[in-house]
Design an enzyme around this catalytic site. Structure first.
Site, PDB file in Angstrom:
ATOM      1  N   ARG A   1       0.861  -1.190   0.000  1.00 50.26           N
ATOM      2  CA  ARG A   1       0.000   0.000   0.000  1.00 50.26           C
ATOM      3  C   ARG A   1       0.901   1.245   0.000  1.00 50.26           C
ATOM      4  NH1 ARG A   1      -4.951  -2.382   1.777  1.00 50.26           N
ATOM      5  NH2 ARG A   1      -6.069  -0.987   0.430  1.00 50.26           N
TER       6      ARG A   1
ATOM      7  N   TYR B   1      -2.377  -0.231   8.147  1.00 53.48           N
ATOM      8  CA  TYR B   1      -3.487  -1.099   8.560  1.00 53.48           C
ATOM      9  C   TYR B   1      -3.724  -0.989  10.067  1.00 53.48           C
ATOM     10  CZ  TYR B   1      -3.525  -3.584   4.099  1.00 53.48           C
ATOM     11  OH  TYR B   1      -3.648  -3.912   2.790  1.00 53.48           O
TER      12      TYR B   1
ATOM     13  N   ASP C   1      -3.014  -1.449  -7.092  1.00 50.14           N
ATOM     14  CA  ASP C   1      -3.628  -1.900  -5.849  1.00 50.14           C
ATOM     15  C   ASP C   1      -5.084  -2.356  -6.069  1.00 50.14           C
ATOM     16  OD1 ASP C   1      -4.575  -2.230  -3.309  1.00 50.14           O
ATOM     17  OD2 ASP C   1      -4.043  -0.231  -2.601  1.00 50.14           O
TER      18      ASP C   1
ATOM     19  N   GLN D   1       0.196   2.270  -5.973  1.00 57.67           N
ATOM     20  CA  GLN D   1      -1.227   2.603  -5.905  1.00 57.67           C
ATOM     21  C   GLN D   1      -2.004   2.193  -7.166  1.00 57.67           C
ATOM     22  OE1 GLN D   1      -1.376   6.650  -4.725  1.00 57.67           O
ATOM     23  NE2 GLN D   1      -3.101   6.331  -3.358  1.00 57.67           N
TER      24      GLN D   1
ATOM     25  N   SER E   1      -7.659  -2.037  -3.131  1.00 58.61           N
ATOM     26  CA  SER E   1      -8.294  -0.722  -3.005  1.00 58.61           C
ATOM     27  C   SER E   1      -9.339  -0.491  -4.088  1.00 58.61           C
ATOM     28  CB  SER E   1      -7.253   0.398  -3.082  1.00 58.61           C
ATOM     29  OG  SER E   1      -6.495   0.429  -1.914  1.00 58.61           O
TER      30      SER E   1
HETATM   31  P1  NAD Z   1      -8.973  -2.914   5.849  1.00 54.26           P
HETATM   32  O1  NAD Z   1      -9.919  -3.400   4.813  1.00 54.26           O
HETATM   33  O2  NAD Z   1      -7.917  -3.824   6.388  1.00 54.26           O
HETATM   34  O3  NAD Z   1      -9.825  -2.384   7.119  1.00 54.26           O
HETATM   35  C1  NAD Z   1     -10.936  -1.525   6.978  1.00 54.26           C
HETATM   36  C2  NAD Z   1     -10.977  -0.558   8.135  1.00 54.26           C
HETATM   37  O4  NAD Z   1     -11.353  -1.212   9.338  1.00 54.26           O
HETATM   38  C3  NAD Z   1      -9.630   0.107   8.440  1.00 54.26           C
HETATM   39  O5  NAD Z   1      -9.765   1.501   8.284  1.00 54.26           O
HETATM   40  C4  NAD Z   1      -9.356  -0.296   9.888  1.00 54.26           C
HETATM   41  O6  NAD Z   1      -8.700   0.729  10.613  1.00 54.26           O
HETATM   42  C5  NAD Z   1     -10.735  -0.548  10.411  1.00 54.26           C
HETATM   43  N1  NAD Z   1     -10.833  -1.357  11.651  1.00 54.26           N
HETATM   44  C6  NAD Z   1     -10.115  -2.427  12.043  1.00 54.26           C
HETATM   45  N2  NAD Z   1     -10.546  -2.896  13.243  1.00 54.26           N
HETATM   46  C7  NAD Z   1     -11.592  -2.107  13.592  1.00 54.26           C
HETATM   47  C8  NAD Z   1     -12.478  -2.084  14.706  1.00 54.26           C
HETATM   48  N3  NAD Z   1     -12.382  -2.949  15.705  1.00 54.26           N
HETATM   49  N4  NAD Z   1     -13.425  -1.130  14.733  1.00 54.26           N
HETATM   50  C9  NAD Z   1     -13.542  -0.214  13.737  1.00 54.26           C
HETATM   51  N5  NAD Z   1     -12.746  -0.184  12.656  1.00 54.26           N
HETATM   52  C10 NAD Z   1     -11.784  -1.116  12.594  1.00 54.26           C
HETATM   53  O7  NAD Z   1      -8.225  -1.617   5.398  1.00 54.26           O
HETATM   54  P2  NAD Z   1      -8.155  -0.901   3.970  1.00 54.26           P
HETATM   55  O8  NAD Z   1      -9.382  -0.147   3.748  1.00 54.26           O
HETATM   56  O9  NAD Z   1      -7.764  -1.915   2.938  1.00 54.26           O
HETATM   57  O10 NAD Z   1      -6.916   0.062   4.171  1.00 54.26           O
HETATM   58  C11 NAD Z   1      -6.589   0.629   5.415  1.00 54.26           C
HETATM   59  C12 NAD Z   1      -5.713   1.830   5.220  1.00 54.26           C
HETATM   60  O11 NAD Z   1      -4.543   1.491   4.476  1.00 54.26           O
HETATM   61  C13 NAD Z   1      -6.306   2.949   4.412  1.00 54.26           C
HETATM   62  O12 NAD Z   1      -7.262   3.702   5.034  1.00 54.26           O
HETATM   63  C14 NAD Z   1      -5.054   3.724   4.105  1.00 54.26           C
HETATM   64  O13 NAD Z   1      -4.633   4.494   5.192  1.00 54.26           O
HETATM   65  C15 NAD Z   1      -4.075   2.630   3.847  1.00 54.26           C
HETATM   66  N6  NAD Z   1      -3.976   2.477   2.394  1.00 54.26           N
HETATM   67  C16 NAD Z   1      -2.955   3.115   1.764  1.00 54.26           C
HETATM   68  C17 NAD Z   1      -2.835   3.003   0.383  1.00 54.26           C
HETATM   69  C18 NAD Z   1      -1.717   3.678  -0.332  1.00 54.26           C
HETATM   70  O14 NAD Z   1      -1.005   4.445   0.249  1.00 54.26           O
HETATM   71  N7  NAD Z   1      -1.548   3.374  -1.598  1.00 54.26           N
HETATM   72  C19 NAD Z   1      -3.747   2.264  -0.337  1.00 54.26           C
HETATM   73  C20 NAD Z   1      -4.793   1.624   0.333  1.00 54.26           C
HETATM   74  C21 NAD Z   1      -4.872   1.742   1.706  1.00 54.26           C
END
Ligand code: NAD
Length: 378
Positions: free
Chosen positions: A122, A228, A130, A127, A133
């Protein structure tokens, strides 16, 4: 270099791995593209479109698998097809490597260089590749449309001569990629939206979409270096549930997206909390495939618990197959382009490459990915 793209074997899969636009990009790079007849059909792309840009269309799936030096797919390969793959060939698809150890072992034993689309880092550089995403943002959108289609009331506030209709209240748990898109979609439809995430860093993003961020003091939560969430302790989850219960009783729609990478999804909504919700409310459990955030949600099903409808549909992105295929195919094409040696006209697998360090799982008969080795205790 022969790049083979077999048709997705699951008849319920509505997405396809490669659309003609990406196929053209690969042939322009110098790839000898062979697709299985009907590969693009599920999202409306006919064999002729691929043939027109120089791809070979073949009926013989076995021939494609045994001759390709690079195999591109969407879902993980069926176990029975691993032994057809060429030694040293490159295989790119979803792999579910944390949960499907047997498959990863089989790919290693076959000498395949397997790349997992879930493990693309990530980072800003990666990006455009990905797929997690791209598919999650579509899924977030679909979750809201599925809920809106079932709700007995409308989302926006409406002031009419026949009276004022109050807006729907939507509560989104987990504001990652899917959650943020769900928030944005619900806001566009005019709902009042609240959201919660254990990573306080997302509060600002939630607010900038016009939603309210729910603050709960559960102590240190933090996040991994990849952004994450970390798993909570049982005590922290208990505190979280108490506050969630209050929000859920007020909500018409609850969308749960909470995930912890590589682990079972946290159980956030209990049966007792559902019992306190208003009949007619809708819950969409977007984490159902990794164990579910909601007690009683069932994979692929819609169930009724005390008048509350719990939706556990899988492959939500597959409900908008054309855009989902377009985005996955673009991610795949960008990855191939990144690894392509333009002079040699071949795919170059350099295990030191920053992106491959994250997503290359097997190579030279072994599991080469540090995170997967750690997860397997190797
Ligand atoms: P994910 O699908 O693993 O999780 C979804 C969400 O659930 C996350 O925001 C996490 O914080 C939340 N979560 C976990 N336990 C929880 C709980 N008990 N209660 C409430 N919420 C909870 O995550 P995702 O959406 O695939 O990605 C997470 C983060 O990764 C993104 O928000 C971003 O910051 C980062 N990301 C970065 C890039 C990049 O830089 N290219 C790309 C994708 C994601």
């Amino acid at each position: 270099m022969v790049v083979g793209v077999p048709k997705e074997p699951d008849p319920d899969e509505t997405r396809v791995p490669l659309i003609p636009e990406t196929a053209l990009k690969l042939t322009e790079l110098g790839a000898e593209l062979v697709i299985e007849s009907g590969m693009g059909q599920a999202s409306g792309h006919h064999d002729e479109e691929y043939a027109a840009i120089g791809a070979r269309v073949a009926q013989d799936r076995h021939m494609i698998l045994t001759s390709a030096e690079v195999v591109l797919r969407l879902n993980k390969p069926p176990a029975g097809e691993i032994t057809s793959l060429k030694n040293d060939s490159v295989h790119i698809s979803y792999l579910d490597p944390f949960n499907d150890r047997e498959l990863v072992m089989a790919l290693a034993a076959q000498g395949v260089q397997a790349i997992s689309m879930e493990m693309i880092p990530r980072t800003t550089l990666a990006q455009k590749m990905d797929a997690l995403s791209s598919q999650a943002s579509l899924a977030g959108y679909v979750a809201v449309t599925v809920a809106a289609a079932r709700l007995e009331t409308i989302f926006p506030m409406m002031m009419t001569p026949a009276g004022t209709l109050s807006p729907a209240r939507v509560f989104v748990i987990g504001a990652g990629v899917a959650g943020l898109q769900a928030i944005a979609t619900a806001r566009r439809l005019g709902a009042r939206v609240e959201a919660y995430d254990t990573r306080p860093a997302v509060a600002e993003q939630v607010q900038s979409l016009g939603a309210r961020f729910v603050q709960i003091d559960i102590g240190d939560t933090g996040e991994t270096r990849d952004g994450y969430a970390k798993a909570l302790t049982e005590q922290q989850l208990e505190t979280q549930r108490a506050e969630m219960a209050r929000r859920c009783t007020q909500a018409d729609v609850v969308i749960t997206t909470a995930q912890v990478f590589g682990r079972r999804a946290p159980r956030i909504i209990t049966k007792e909390m559902i019992e306190d919700m208003r009949p007619g409310s809708i819950i969409v459990d977007m984490a159902v495939e990794s164990g579910g955030n909601v007690e009683g949600s069932e994979k692929g099903k819609e169930v009724d618990v005390h008048g509350v409808r719990i939706i556990g549909f899988t492959n939500l992105a597959g409900r908008v197959p054309k855009h989902a295929s377009q985005m996955y195919s673009t991610n795949l094409g960008n990855l191939v382009e990144e690894l392509w040696d333009k002079e040699e006209k071949t795919l170059r697998i350099d295990p030191e490459n920053e992106i491959l360090r994250g997503c290359l799982i097997t190579r030279g008969g072994e599991i080469c990915n540090e995170r997967i080795k750690e997860a397997y205790g190797l």
